[in-house]
Design a protein around this motif. Structure first.
Motif, PDB file in Angstrom:
ATOM      1  N   UNK A  30       5.833  -3.772  -0.379  1.00  0.00           N
ATOM      2  CA  UNK A  30       4.543  -3.417   0.228  1.00  0.00           C
ATOM      3  C   UNK A  30       3.622  -2.868  -0.856  1.00  0.00           C
ATOM      4  N   UNK A  31       2.377  -3.289  -0.846  1.00  0.00           N
ATOM      5  CA  UNK A  31       1.345  -2.729  -1.730  1.00  0.00           C
ATOM      6  C   UNK A  31       0.600  -1.628  -0.990  1.00  0.00           C
ATOM      7  N   UNK A  32       0.534  -0.457  -1.596  1.00  0.00           N
ATOM      8  CA  UNK A  32      -0.095   0.705  -0.966  1.00  0.00           C
ATOM      9  C   UNK A  32      -1.207   1.256  -1.845  1.00  0.00           C
ATOM     10  N   UNK A  33      -2.132   1.955  -1.194  1.00  0.00           N
ATOM     11  CA  UNK A  33      -3.176   2.698  -1.896  1.00  0.00           C
ATOM     12  C   UNK A  33      -2.996   4.186  -1.638  1.00  0.00           C
ATOM     13  N   UNK A  34      -3.376   4.967  -2.602  1.00  0.00           N
ATOM     14  CA  UNK A  34      -3.428   6.416  -2.429  1.00  0.00           C
ATOM     15  C   UNK A  34      -4.755   6.926  -2.961  1.00  0.00           C
TER      16      UNK A  34
END
Length: 239
Positions: A30-34
């Protein structure tokens, strides 16, 4: 009756165990942003001053603006290293007479202009800087921002918060698959997409340079800017 209850409980337990979807044998990527945001007081200002003159010959017009700008810079000398001054424009141009029909335009005068920009490293000095220059040049506007040094000082704090935000999202996803944070593996991360905050600009009316005591010195408010950091993270969830 007891057998029916036991059968019902067994079915419920089986349904609960199957409630979370299964991930692939080699894991789920999964590609996530923070993201992280911070409100910071503006601690640096840019003030633009200019002066314009007209004269019959270009040299006189240019001499007039240069003398005023030189006087302004002399008045600023008392601030020492708390400010920096740069000349951003020194130019002259012909002012043409209005020609009658069939006539060729001729030069009636010459205009000249000099503009300086003062970087004020302590926003508490802004009003004093404006007062020092106002007897010699017009002030055109003030721009506030967060200095580069302050942005760098806040950078690590923002980065940590952005990473924690991404990891929090990873934990939420893991829980939805019946996993825990121990099943999370971070494989790749990019960081450093940081904004420098939004400037705050004050436009000042153009005024002819007059005696300083005839011009009220504005009490300026520096305000704040929003700094933000964003990280992207590729996460693998394993069983």
């Amino acid at each position: 009756m007891k057998k029916e209850v036991a059968a019902t409980l067994c079915c419920l337990a089986s349904a609960s165990a199957m409630a979370a979807p299964m991930i692939a044998d080699d894991g789920l990527i999964v590609d996530l942003n923070g993201t992280a945001d911070m409100t910071v007081a503006n601690d640096e200002a840019f003030i633009t001053f200019s002066t314009e003159e007209q004269a019959a010959v270009a040299q006189k017009a240019m001499t007039a603006v240069v003398n005023k700008a030189n006087a302004a810079q002399k008045a600023l000398a008392k601030f020492g290293g708390r400010i920096t001054v740069e000349t951003t424009d020194l130019s002259s141009w012909p002012v043409y007479r209005r020609a009658k029909e069939g006539e060729v335009q001729t030069i009636g005068a010459w205009g000249a202009k000099e503009t300086i920009r003062v970087t004020v490293k302590d926003v508490e000095d802004v009003s004093a800087v404006m007062e020092a220059v106002s007897a010699h040049m017009n002030y055109d506007g003030v721009t506030y921002r967060v200095s580069e040094a302050t942005q760098q000082a806040k950078n690590d704090e923002l980065l940590r918060a952005a990473i924690q935000d991404a990891l929090r999202r990873a934990t939420v996803i893991a829980e939805e698959f019946g996993l825990t944070k121990d099943n999370v593996r971070v494989e790749k991360m990019n960081a450093g997409e940081r904004s420098g905050g939004h400037v705050r600009y004050y436009a000042a009316p153009r005024m002819n340079a007059v005696k300083a005591d005839a011009v009220p010195v504005p009490q300026m408010s520096a305000g704040t800017s929003e700094l933000n950091m964003r990280v992207t993270m590729q996460v693998r969830f394993v069983r």
